[in-house]
Design a protein around this motif. Structure first.
Motif, PDB file in Angstrom:
ATOM      1  N   VAL A 170       2.527  -1.758  -6.914  1.00 27.39           N
ATOM      2  CA  VAL A 170       1.128  -2.120  -6.700  1.00 27.39           C
ATOM      3  C   VAL A 170       0.808  -1.884  -5.228  1.00 27.39           C
ATOM      4  CG1 VAL A 170      -0.522  -4.024  -6.624  1.00 27.39           C
ATOM      5  CG2 VAL A 170       1.045  -3.798  -8.573  1.00 27.39           C
ATOM      6  N   LEU A 171      -0.228  -1.091  -4.975  1.00 20.68           N
ATOM      7  CA  LEU A 171      -0.623  -0.780  -3.605  1.00 20.68           C
ATOM      8  C   LEU A 171      -1.975  -1.423  -3.313  1.00 20.68           C
ATOM      9  CD1 LEU A 171       0.353   3.002  -3.336  1.00 20.68           C
ATOM     10  CD2 LEU A 171       1.723   0.972  -2.813  1.00 20.68           C
ATOM     11  N   ARG A 172      -1.961  -2.408  -2.428  1.00 18.43           N
ATOM     12  CA  ARG A 172      -3.199  -3.072  -2.035  1.00 18.43           C
ATOM     13  C   ARG A 172      -3.764  -2.356  -0.811  1.00 18.43           C
ATOM     14  NH1 ARG A 172      -0.386  -8.960  -2.379  1.00 18.43           N
ATOM     15  NH2 ARG A 172      -0.278  -9.125  -4.669  1.00 18.43           N
ATOM     16  N   ALA A 173      -4.754  -1.534  -1.054  1.00 20.74           N
ATOM     17  CA  ALA A 173      -5.298  -0.706   0.020  1.00 20.74           C
ATOM     18  C   ALA A 173      -6.316  -1.464   0.860  1.00 20.74           C
ATOM     19  CB  ALA A 173      -5.949   0.540  -0.560  1.00 20.74           C
ATOM     20  N   ASP A 218      -4.642   8.646   4.474  1.00 22.17           N
ATOM     21  CA  ASP A 218      -3.477   7.786   4.664  1.00 22.17           C
ATOM     22  C   ASP A 218      -3.157   6.984   3.404  1.00 22.17           C
ATOM     23  OD1 ASP A 218      -2.736   8.501   7.265  1.00 22.17           O
ATOM     24  OD2 ASP A 218      -4.269   7.218   8.154  1.00 22.17           O
ATOM     25  N   ILE A 219      -4.170   6.660   2.599  1.00 27.75           N
ATOM     26  CA  ILE A 219      -3.900   6.056   1.293  1.00 27.75           C
ATOM     27  C   ILE A 219      -3.130   7.043   0.429  1.00 27.75           C
ATOM     28  CG2 ILE A 219      -4.916   5.169  -0.836  1.00 27.75           C
ATOM     29  CD1 ILE A 219      -7.276   4.147   0.799  1.00 27.75           C
ATOM     30  N   ALA A 220      -3.578   8.292   0.438  1.00 27.10           N
ATOM     31  CA  ALA A 220      -2.897   9.329  -0.340  1.00 27.10           C
ATOM     32  C   ALA A 220      -1.449   9.486   0.114  1.00 27.10           C
ATOM     33  CB  ALA A 220      -3.648  10.659  -0.200  1.00 27.10           C
ATOM     34  N   ARG A 221      -1.215   9.446   1.417  1.00 34.02           N
ATOM     35  CA  ARG A 221       0.129   9.591   1.947  1.00 34.02           C
ATOM     36  C   ARG A 221       1.015   8.420   1.529  1.00 34.02           C
ATOM     37  NH1 ARG A 221       0.112   8.695   6.774  1.00 34.02           N
ATOM     38  NH2 ARG A 221       2.191   9.515   7.235  1.00 34.02           N
ATOM     39  N   ALA A 222       0.436   7.226   1.434  1.00 37.23           N
ATOM     40  CA  ALA A 222       1.204   6.060   0.988  1.00 37.23           C
ATOM     41  C   ALA A 222       1.652   6.233  -0.454  1.00 37.23           C
ATOM     42  CB  ALA A 222       0.364   4.790   1.143  1.00 37.23           C
ATOM     43  N   ILE A 223       0.766   6.732  -1.295  1.00 36.13           N
ATOM     44  CA  ILE A 223       1.119   6.951  -2.704  1.00 36.13           C
ATOM     45  C   ILE A 223       2.219   7.996  -2.820  1.00 36.13           C
ATOM     46  CG2 ILE A 223       0.264   7.720  -4.947  1.00 36.13           C
ATOM     47  CD1 ILE A 223      -2.521   6.674  -4.051  1.00 36.13           C
ATOM     48  N   VAL A 224       2.107   9.065  -2.046  1.00 33.55           N
ATOM     49  CA  VAL A 224       3.143  10.105  -2.047  1.00 33.55           C
ATOM     50  C   VAL A 224       4.480   9.511  -1.602  1.00 33.55           C
ATOM     51  CG1 VAL A 224       3.905  12.252  -0.954  1.00 33.55           C
ATOM     52  CG2 VAL A 224       1.541  12.026  -1.733  1.00 33.55           C
TER      53      VAL A 224
END
Length: 327
Positions: A170-173, A218-224
């Motif tokens: 779970v990513l809390r952005a 940076d959200i995209a990079r976190a998911i990657v």
């Protein structure tokens, strides 16, 4: 040589989704399958058809044959949602159906299918209103104060405490900002830019309220990072996404915009901001070696230049997020 794995990005034509697809295609060897109902159109995806490892399926997550979209899929990132309180408040039934029910149904199908990792995009707004200003961590109590955050918190509870065979992140952005293939102007920083450009004045309430910010890339990079490092992660885990130095009071963000556009800030005390929180991002930094690469000032300049040059036209600027979701 091991077989190339496939990631399904549900909601991949959206603001975060299109940024994520770009990162996945450029930074990984994963095949990328996008599923989206194209509520806001699909032109954010046009560029990706040049990649052999990209494919697209149109459909509604509430009604589509889930085994069909999960065929050959190893990872799932679910970004499909009505995002933000205004649209959830306007369409509460659809918000519950998409943000919660469809999310859990997809997760259950993933568990049955044997998906390696399910990634759910959540939000730091789950932390709600805090009287003290301590930095909130992933283990702190959640205090949802809107329908949007309620659907996210309820989803988190099931994903983290049930579905024992499904590895989940779970990513809390933080509040997103920045240029992407599909840009939005209902986000905090972008709304200030919109008002400065259109109304020649920024209307501000809850000026001293704190909000963590993070660039969409940076959200995209976190998911990657999660997908690449999923083998070393816990079966169930939660990460705040952002950086400690991008906890901002709203007044400071408004001042950045007002200075760039040379407009005044009109503060009102008649309306309070129920969200007020600072968030710690130590965990994602230490465990995934994650760091952010963008700052608000950079994005303000980029968006201002795009407006001044006509690159962002009236259609894009006035596109409403409150398009009624299809049934």
């Amino acid at each position: 040589m091991s077989e190339t794995k496939t990631v399904l990005v549900s909601g991949g034509a959206g603001y975060i989704g299109s940024a994520l697809v770009s990162r996945l295609l450029s930074d990984t060897d994963l095949n990328v399958k996008v599923f989206d109902n194209l509520m806001y159109g699909g032109d954010s995806l046009f560029q990706f058809f040049n990649f052999e490892k990209f494919s697209f399926i149109k459909g509604d997550l509430r009604t589509f044959d889930l085994p069909k979209i999960l065929s050959g899929v190893d990872f799932v990132v679910n970004l499909a949602a009505l995002v933000g309180e205004p649209i959830c408040k306007k369409y509460p039934k659809e918000a519950q159906e998409i943000n919660f029910e469809a999310n859990i149904n997809l997760a259950k199908a993933c568990e049955k299918h044997g998906v390696d990792r399910y990634v759910m995009m959540s939000t730091c707004s789950n932390y709600g209103l805090r009287q003290n200003q301590e930095m909130l961590t992933e283990s702190d109590e959640l205090q949802p104060i809107s329908l949007y955050s309620e659907t996210k918190v309820n989803s988190e509870k099931i994903l983290l405490n049930e579905l024992p065979e499904l590895s989940t992140a779970v990513l809390r952005a933080s509040t997103a900002y920045g240029m992407a293939a599909r840009i939005r102007f209902d986000l905090l920083l972008h709304q200030f830019i919109y008002e400065a450009w259109e109304k020649k004045q920024i209307n501000l309430y809850g000026a001293n309220s704190w909000r963590p910010m993070v660039h969409v890339d940076d959200i995209a990079r976190a998911i990657v990072s999660v997908l690449i490092q999923h083998d070393k992660m816990k079966k169930k885990d939660v990460f705040n996404v952002g950086s400690n130095d991008q906890n901002f009071q709203k007044i400071n963000l408004a001042k950045m915009v007002s200075e760039r556009f040379d407009v005044e800030i009109s503060q009102t005390k008649s309306q309070n901001d129920p969200r007020d929180y600072k968030v710690s991002f130590d965990k994602i930094k230490s465990e995934l070696d994650y760091y952010t690469t963008h700052k608000p000032q950079e994005s303000i300049e980029q968006i201002a230049s795009a407006l001044e040059s006509g690159l962002i036209n009236n259609r894009i600027l006035h596109e409403s997020v409150n398009i009624k979701p299809e049934n």
